[in-house]
Structure formats: C-alpha cells, structure tokens
Design an enzyme around this catalytic site. Structure first.
Site, PDB file in Angstrom:
ATOM      1  CE  LYS A  44       2.376 -41.892 114.647  1.00 47.20           C
ATOM      2  NZ  LYS A  44       1.358 -40.945 114.425  1.00 47.20           N
ATOM      3  CD  GLN A  88      -1.055 -39.947 111.683  1.00 48.22           C
ATOM      4  OE1 GLN A  88      -0.749 -40.613 112.270  1.00 48.22           O
ATOM      5  NE2 GLN A  88      -0.075 -38.864 111.288  1.00 48.22           N
ATOM      6  CG  ASP A 111      -1.109 -37.396 118.790  1.00 46.00           C
ATOM      7  OD1 ASP A 111       0.144 -37.807 118.940  1.00 46.00           O
ATOM      8  OD2 ASP A 111      -1.701 -37.519 117.579  1.00 46.00           O
TER       9      ASP A 111
END
Length: 281
Positions: A44, A88, A111
């Site tokens: 990422k 994460q 997200d």
C-alpha cells in the site's frame, strides 16, 4: 480479467489527480507483527508513494491497549496533513475492532468501515466504500459484463468484502444471493450465478463443477499454501467460466488501486470539492 493491467492504468490517472490537488497524506496503523499484514502495508505504501501520495507508517506493538490505539487514531484525526486513515486488520484480541473503526474520522475512512460510510452505501449514496468491492465492480465494468438483471452470488459475508460487494451489485440491479458457512448445498446456489464472487479465504472452496458455464467469476481469495498463492476458486473453473480473475494479478492489484482512489476522494471531501454528509470546513 486482468486486474494488474487495469490497476496500473487507474494508478497512472490518479497520479495526475494527486498532482492537481497538491499534497495528499495517507496514514496507516499496524498493530503487531503479522507477516501478511506487514506485506499488505508495504504494498500500500509503495503504491501510494508511486502515485505521489505521502505515506505515513505508524507501527504499534502487539500488546498495545485499545485506549492506546484510540489515542493514535485521535492524533491522526487532528492532523490536517492526513487525508486518509487506515487501521490494518485483523487487530489483536484485546482490541474491539468496531470501536476503533467508529473512532476514525468518517471523511478520512479510506477502508469504508465507519458506520456512516456503511450507512451511505446501504442508502445507495456511497461516500467511501471498501476498496475490494469497488475493484470488483470496476473489473466488471471494464470487461463489459452485464450486471443489471444478472443473478449474482457472493460467497462470503465479511464487512470489508462480501456484504459491501453484495450491496454494490444490488444497486446495479443484480439479483443478489449471499452465501456463507451456514449455507446448505452451496453448489445449488453458485451454479445459478451469472456473476460469482468468492471471498471466504479458503483455498479451492469453489470447484469447477460449481461454476455455471459462461459465468463471470471474481476470485477474491488470497491463500498462502505450499504450492504458492492460490484463490478461493479452483483454477480448473477457467474452463467453464467466460471471465475469471487470476490469483495473483486479479483482485489484489485492484484493491490497492481503489484504496488510492478512496484516498484521493477523501482529499476532495476534506477540501470541499465533494460534499460529505455533516462535514464542515
């Protein structure tokens, strides 16, 4: 369906948007040392920096408490140089994951897991949507696969893939069935699917004889085995499907590209270039 090639084109276009908007910041928080999570974070960050997005990498030890993580999120929420925030997952067992997601500024929630963003998707007015489902829809569009009126079956009901993917397909007028670990006679459902999305994280859970001839198959699975990285769909399904995503090189690159797209979108929200519900600048 070549996700790697499409993702590369998307990332090139996003680089132009980033240059136009000016400095954009994406912050990630990783708690612990899970090897797979470390790889995802590295990929990422590499992709963000290649697109001209400033990547901020925050690492916290495995024993981090929930309050300590919430404090780290709060600091990023107050940092005006950060446009996107990603925590994460999975998180260690001592941390309440939904509480952490609720703590992220929804306008920076790249997200798409904050309840406000999930609710906007439910109402058909998406703001920030999970990256993998966005990548799935972009692949279907790229390959001109009809969605309206199609029978779509999503295998998996996770908050970050299965449920939002089903909602996006529904908004495009597909007739959607969601299957999961309690579904009886899975093959009876998948054999009816014009569009089959497999997202359960179990190698080969979809065998070739479970795929309708001529279907479009999207394999979200990324399973590390002795044979290497494999998907949720047996590769033999390619002989029956009209379209299928490879593993690797299918959904994975698209997820990262859509994460960057979400970051640019978040920057537009925060600059007042797009309207975000309740956001005042």
């Amino acid at each position: 369906m070549d996700g790697a090639a499409l993702a590369a084109r998307i990332r090139t276009a996003l680089s132009d948007e980033v240059a136009e908007l000016g400095e954009i910041g994406l912050a990630t928080i990783l708690v612990g040392t899970d090897p797979a999570s470390q790889i995802y974070i590295r990929l990422k960050h590499e992709a963000a920096e290649a697109a001209g997005i400033r990547a901020v990498d925050k690492r916290l030890p495995e024993e981090t408490t929930e309050d300590e993580l919430l404090e780290a999120v709060a600091e990023l929420n107050e940092d005006d140089s950060i446009d996107g925030i990603l925590v994460q997952t999975p998180l260690p067992l001592q941390i309440d994951e939904p509480r952490v997601m609720r703590a992220i500024d929804p306008a920076r929630d790249v997200d798409g897991l904050h309840p406000l963003n999930a609710g906007q998707l439910y109402f058909g007015e998406p703001t920030l949507t999970p990256a993998t489902p966005l990548g799935i829809m972009r692949l279907l569009e790229e390959y001109e696969i009809p969605v309206s009126g199609a029978r779509a079956v999503v295998v998996g009901r996770s908050l970050i893939v299965g449920r939002p993917a089903a909602m996006l397909l529904l908004h495009e007028n597909a007739t959607v069935t969601i299957c999961h670990s309690r579904t009886q006679d899975l093959a009876r459902q998948t054999l009816d699917a014009d569009i089959l999305v497999a997202a359960v994280g179990q190698a080969g859970v979809i065998s070739p004889d479970m795929v309708k001839i001529g279907a479009a198959v999207v394999d979200v699975g990324m399973n590390r085995t002795e044979a290497g990285l494999v998907g949720d769909v047996d590769p033999g399904a390619a002989e029956r499907a009209a379209f299928i995503t490879p593993v690797p090189g299918g959904v994975g690159p698209m997820t990262i590209a859509m994460l960057l797209q979400n970051t640019v979108r978040a920057a537009r929200f925060r600059r007042g270039l797009l309207a975000f519900p309740g956001l005042r600048r």
